[in-house]
Structure formats: structure tokens, C-alpha cells
Design an enzyme around this catalytic site. Structure first.
Site, PDB file in Angstrom:
ATOM      1  N   CYS A 119     -21.872  -2.330 -37.165  1.00 35.27           N
ATOM      2  CA  CYS A 119     -21.132  -1.374 -36.253  1.00 35.27           C
ATOM      3  C   CYS A 119     -21.118   0.185 -37.009  1.00 35.27           C
ATOM      4  CB  CYS A 119     -19.716  -2.055 -36.342  1.00 35.27           C
ATOM      5  SG  CYS A 119     -20.025  -3.774 -35.630  1.00 35.27           S
TER       6      CYS A 119
ATOM      7  N   HIS B  17     -15.235   2.943 -33.646  1.00 37.92           N
ATOM      8  CA  HIS B  17     -16.011   1.754 -33.180  1.00 37.92           C
ATOM      9  C   HIS B  17     -15.241   0.645 -32.429  1.00 37.92           C
ATOM     10  CE1 HIS B  17     -17.934  -2.051 -33.046  1.00 37.92           C
ATOM     11  NE2 HIS B  17     -17.132  -2.597 -34.022  1.00 37.92           N
TER      12      HIS B  17
ATOM     13  N   ASN C 293     -16.941  -5.668 -27.962  1.00 39.91           N
ATOM     14  CA  ASN C 293     -17.561  -5.070 -28.980  1.00 39.91           C
ATOM     15  C   ASN C 293     -18.999  -5.028 -29.001  1.00 39.91           C
ATOM     16  OD1 ASN C 293     -18.442  -4.503 -31.686  1.00 39.91           O
ATOM     17  ND2 ASN C 293     -16.971  -5.852 -32.788  1.00 39.91           N
TER      18      ASN C 293
HETATM   19  N1  ACO Z   1      -9.275 -18.533 -27.534  1.00 41.73           N
HETATM   20  C1  ACO Z   1      -8.385 -19.471 -27.701  1.00 41.73           C
HETATM   21  N2  ACO Z   1      -8.159 -19.600 -29.118  1.00 41.73           N
HETATM   22  C2  ACO Z   1      -8.617 -19.207 -29.797  1.00 41.73           C
HETATM   23  C3  ACO Z   1      -9.705 -18.256 -29.649  1.00 41.73           C
HETATM   24  C4  ACO Z   1     -10.158 -18.052 -28.249  1.00 41.73           C
HETATM   25  N3  ACO Z   1     -11.205 -17.336 -28.037  1.00 41.73           N
HETATM   26  N4  ACO Z   1     -10.392 -18.017 -30.820  1.00 41.73           N
HETATM   27  C5  ACO Z   1      -9.750 -18.422 -31.984  1.00 41.73           C
HETATM   28  N5  ACO Z   1      -8.643 -19.174 -31.274  1.00 41.73           N
HETATM   29  C6  ACO Z   1      -7.569 -19.815 -32.080  1.00 41.73           C
HETATM   30  C7  ACO Z   1      -8.035 -20.435 -33.332  1.00 41.73           C
HETATM   31  O1  ACO Z   1      -8.659 -21.742 -33.128  1.00 41.73           O
HETATM   32  C8  ACO Z   1      -6.814 -20.234 -34.186  1.00 41.73           C
HETATM   33  O2  ACO Z   1      -5.941 -21.800 -33.695  1.00 41.73           O
HETATM   34  P1  ACO Z   1      -5.288 -22.460 -34.867  1.00 41.73           P
HETATM   35  O3  ACO Z   1      -4.028 -21.705 -35.273  1.00 41.73           O
HETATM   36  O4  ACO Z   1      -4.795 -23.729 -33.757  1.00 41.73           O
HETATM   37  O5  ACO Z   1      -6.392 -22.947 -35.832  1.00 41.73           O
HETATM   38  C9  ACO Z   1      -5.917 -19.487 -33.697  1.00 41.73           C
HETATM   39  O6  ACO Z   1      -6.735 -18.991 -32.317  1.00 41.73           O
HETATM   40  C10 ACO Z   1      -6.067 -18.225 -34.309  1.00 41.73           C
HETATM   41  O7  ACO Z   1      -5.528 -17.299 -33.732  1.00 41.73           O
HETATM   42  P2  ACO Z   1      -4.942 -15.842 -34.575  1.00 41.73           P
HETATM   43  O8  ACO Z   1      -4.481 -16.327 -36.164  1.00 41.73           O
HETATM   44  O9  ACO Z   1      -3.686 -15.571 -33.844  1.00 41.73           O
HETATM   45  O10 ACO Z   1      -6.079 -15.067 -34.676  1.00 41.73           O
HETATM   46  P3  ACO Z   1      -5.867 -13.482 -35.251  1.00 41.73           P
HETATM   47  O11 ACO Z   1      -4.670 -12.881 -34.846  1.00 41.73           O
HETATM   48  O12 ACO Z   1      -6.376 -13.762 -36.502  1.00 41.73           O
HETATM   49  O13 ACO Z   1      -7.163 -12.966 -34.191  1.00 41.73           O
HETATM   50  C11 ACO Z   1      -9.244 -12.040 -34.382  1.00 41.73           C
HETATM   51  C12 ACO Z   1      -8.335 -13.046 -34.373  1.00 41.73           C
HETATM   52  C13 ACO Z   1      -9.086 -11.495 -33.033  1.00 41.73           C
HETATM   53  C14 ACO Z   1     -10.516 -12.301 -34.557  1.00 41.73           C
HETATM   54  C15 ACO Z   1      -8.534 -11.189 -35.448  1.00 41.73           C
HETATM   55  O14 ACO Z   1      -8.714 -11.539 -36.680  1.00 41.73           O
HETATM   56  C16 ACO Z   1      -9.315  -9.886 -35.223  1.00 41.73           C
HETATM   57  O15 ACO Z   1      -9.329  -8.870 -34.612  1.00 41.73           O
HETATM   58  N6  ACO Z   1     -10.319  -9.618 -36.340  1.00 41.73           N
HETATM   59  C17 ACO Z   1     -11.068  -8.492 -36.480  1.00 41.73           C
HETATM   60  C18 ACO Z   1     -12.491  -8.983 -36.155  1.00 41.73           C
HETATM   61  C19 ACO Z   1     -13.200  -8.033 -35.380  1.00 41.73           C
HETATM   62  O16 ACO Z   1     -12.650  -7.609 -34.511  1.00 41.73           O
HETATM   63  N7  ACO Z   1     -14.466  -8.112 -35.531  1.00 41.73           N
HETATM   64  C20 ACO Z   1     -15.504  -7.671 -34.777  1.00 41.73           C
HETATM   65  C21 ACO Z   1     -16.624  -7.536 -35.589  1.00 41.73           C
HETATM   66  S1  ACO Z   1     -16.530  -6.755 -36.769  1.00 41.73           S
HETATM   67  C22 ACO Z   1     -16.503  -5.017 -36.338  1.00 41.73           C
HETATM   68  O17 ACO Z   1     -16.924  -5.019 -35.122  1.00 41.73           O
HETATM   69  C23 ACO Z   1     -15.796  -4.321 -37.239  1.00 41.73           C
END
Ligand code: ACO
Length: 326
Positions: free
Chosen positions: A112, A251, A281
Site C-alpha cells: 500500500c 492510503h 482498500n
Molecule cells: N463480518 C462480520 N463479522 C466479522 C467480519 C465480517 N466481515 N470479519 C470479522 N468478523 C468478526 C470476527 O470473527 C470477530 O468475531 P469474534 O469476536 O466472535 O471472534 C470479530 O468480528 C472481530 O471484530 P473486532 O475485534 O471488532 O474487529 P476489529 O475492530 O479489530 O476490526 C478490522 C477488524 C476492521 C480488520 C480492524 O482490525 C482493522 O481495521 N485493521 C486494519 C487492517 C486494515 O485496514 N488492513 C487493510 C490492509 S493493510 C493496509 O492497507 C494498511
């Protein structure tokens, strides 16, 4: 002395739009989950176009806007993590498609951060004095490398391409300061297309992983801890305060990441342009798509009157900032 100057911007995304609601038909997710955690509402997904097709559309648009003869282009650089193939490069295909017969062409892979790295490199080519016109594109068909059975990653990504034409200019530097960073010790937080030695002579355990894998929490923490520091340090190098910046083009991973960054940098959140709602993204393509849309709407003028920050961050880990008088 000549310097690189962005004289045109363009973008292209596949026609097929996949809304959050559409994803609920193929996996256990919800519009509310995706929207509240990321800001993403839809993404464009390729039906049959590959990365070089998207990038070719961008390059053709840049040539059409500027009425340039493709033979005048000196180089084509494509930033991508979803190249059509590892050989030939996507840039080679684009060079042929647009008839840039005098250009050299290569891809760079910095996830990215790829567009920011590529633009920095292209500016150095311009200041070296040997080149006058170059095309720099970020292009991705991430739908090829996303694991569609993994709801925690597949909902985040989309396909698209954006790019700029860079021309040599004698009107002083456009790129005022830069800070490019990498930390390979955290590489495992975000990976795709992992391959292992596989020949009649190897005894390596096969551990190929084609699809993208991400430790979402680790990436979120990296983005909100390391990246604002990099932006502030690069701004300090440029001698421009955060308030002196007209727009921040970061990004487009996640709207919550941008909220936190704006707070850490202590600038008005409205200065952070955003379009992940429409595209998701798109990795190396996200910043040039954002820039191209901002130019098309007149928000960014390309007349040298504004100062912007371009910041990428992602796999590698890589991150980097350019302070640009645009
Ligand atoms: N739909 C519904 N539920 C989901 C989904 C989905 N698509 N994906 C995961 N879940 C569930 C998981 O199973 C988990 O459930 P559990 O608690 O029962 O095990 C739960 O949701 C996790 O939720 P949160 O802990 O609230 O997730 P979080 O707040 O960490 O958000 C996210 C996840 C959005 C990926 C966050 O960590 C994030 O934004 N990370 C940055 C990563 C990013 O943007 N990467 C992009 C690529 S890298 C880059 O471009 C820099």
C-alpha cells in the site's frame, strides 16, 4: 536543474460494483459490521479485466488528456501487489499497449506504500536530468489474491487503478520532503502469494499461500502508531506545519484509521480526503485514485498553489510520506 512535476492524473475502476449488502449473500457478514469498522460501503470488482488492463486505461487517459505522443514517454512504473504475472511485469504490458516504444518499464512492490515509493523514485529519475516524461501508476486486481472464504479480509479490498504523468520542469521542486520507511521484522502481519522452493532438488516443506492473510489488529496498531510519527517527521523536514497543509491524501484502508491519524497530527479531519466508501482498500491504487478524483473535482488544482501530504502504509511493513507542492 529539472524536477519532476505532476501534470495530469487519471483513474479507472472496473464497472462491476459489489455493495456490502451483496456480500451478505455470499458470506456471513453485514453492512453494519463493515461500515462501522471501516467506512467501506462498496468496492469495484473485476469481472474479466486484469491489472494491466486497468493500468492501460489509466495510461491512455493520461495521454489523451495531455495530447502527448506515446513515443515521448521515457518510463512507465507500475506499483502493484497483484501483477498479471511476475514476468513480464505489468508495466511492460502497459508500455506495449499504449505504444510507448521508447520507454523503459518496470513494476515495484511495496504494497500500500507502492505508489508513494514509485513517485519518489520517478522524481529522482527526473532530477537525474536524463528523462523528461514518465507515467507512474498504482494498479490492483486484489480480488485475485483475496481469500473469499475469509470474511475478515475479503470485505476490505477492491480493484482499481490510478496514476499520474510526471514531466520535467525548471520551476523548482514539487516534492519538498520525503520519509520512506520499512520494517521487514513485522512482515508476517500482512502477506500474500507466499511460495516455497519446489524443484526435484529441494526438500522444503510446501507452504505456498496464494491468498492474502492479515493480522488486522497488528496492522491497525502499526497504522495509528508509526504512520502519524512519519508524517510529522517528514513535515518537520519540509519546514511546513500540519496546519500549512491543504489536504492529506492517505492510503484508504479504513476510515477509523484516518480519524485517529487526524487526532494525532492535530489537524482538521476534513483535510483528510476519503473515498474508501466507494472503492474499499485498493492497496497501491488507493492514493492515485484519490488524487485523480480530487483533481477532477477541482479540489486539487495541479497549478503549484497547494501543499499536500501523500502517505502510504501497509505490507512489508512499508510506510512513507511525500510532502508535495502540487
Ligand atoms: N463480518 C462480520 N463479522 C466479522 C467480519 C465480517 N466481515 N470479519 C470479522 N468478523 C468478526 C470476527 O470473527 C470477530 O468475531 P469474534 O469476536 O466472535 O471472534 C470479530 O468480528 C472481530 O471484530 P473486532 O475485534 O471488532 O474487529 P476489529 O475492530 O479489530 O476490526 C478490522 C477488524 C476492521 C480488520 C480492524 O482490525 C482493522 O481495521 N485493521 C486494519 C487492517 C486494515 O485496514 N488492513 C487493510 C490492509 S493493510 C493496509 O492497507 C494498511
Amino acid at each position: 536543474m529539472s524536477f519532476g512535476r505532476i501534470t495530469a492524473a487519471a483513474h479507472y475502476a472496473p464497472e462491476q460494483v459489489v455493495t456490502n449488502e451483496a456480500l451478505t449473500k455470499i458470506m456471513d457478514t453485514s453492512d453494519e459490521w463493515i461500515r462501522s469498522r471501516t467506512g467501506i460501503q462498496q468496492r469495484h470488482i473485476s469481472v474479466n479485466e486484469n491489472t494491466s488492463d486497468l493500468a492501460t486505461k489509466v495510461a491512455q487517459n493520461l495521454l489523451a488528456q495531455t495530447q502527448l505522443n506515446p513515443e515521448s514517454i521515457d518510463f512507465v512504473i507500475i506499483a502493484t501487489i497483484s501483477s498479471d504475472s511476475s514476468m513480464p511485469s505489468t508495466a511492460s504490458l502497459v508500455q506495449a499497449n499504449i505504444g510507448a516504444v521508447n520507454a523503459f518499464a518496470f513494476d515495484i512492490t511495496a504494497a500500500c506504500s507502492g505508489f508513494v515509493y514509485a513517485l519518489s523514485l520517478a522524481d529522482k529519475l527526473m532530477t537525474s536530468g536524463g528523462y523528461k516524461k514518465g507515467i507512474v501508476i498504482g494498479a490492483e486486481v486484489l480480488s485475485k489474491v483475496v481469500d473469499w472464504s475469509d470474511r475478515s479480509t475479503s470485505v476490505l479490498f477492491g480493484d482499481g487503478a490510478g496514476g499520474v504523468l510526471l514531466e520535467a520542469s525548471h520551476n523548482g521542486p514539487m516534492f519538498l520532503a520525503e520519509g520512506l520507511k520499512s520494517d521487514g521484522s513485522r512482515a508476517k502481519s500482512l502477506t500474500s502469494s507466499l511460495t516455497t522452493p519446489n524443484s526435484p532438488f529441494s526438500n522444503a516443506e510446501q507452504a505456498d499461500e496464494l491468498y492474502l492473510k492479515m493480522d488486522g489488529r497488528a496492522i491497525f496498531d502499526f497504522a495509528v502508531r508509526d504512520v502519524p510519527k512519519n508524517i510529522l517527521a517528514t513535515l518537520e523536514k519540509s519546514g511546513i506545519s500540519p496546519e500549512g497543509i491543504d489536504y492529506f491524501l492517505l492510503h484508504q484502508a479504513n476510515s477509523r484509521i484516518l480519524d485517529k491519524m487526524a487526532r494525532k497530527i492535530k489537524v482538521d479531519r476534513h483535510k483528510f480526503l476519503e473515498n474508501m466508501q466507494e472503492y474499499g482498500n485498493t492497496s497501491a491504487a488507493s492514493i492515485p485514485i484519490l488524487l485523480s478524483e480530487a483533481v477532477a473535482s477541482g479540489t486539487i488544482k495541479l497549478d503549484g498553489s497547494q501543499k499536500v501530504v501523500l502517505t502510504g502504509f501497509g505490507g512489508g511493513l512499508t510506510w512513507g510520506t511525500l510532502v508535495v507542492k502540487i
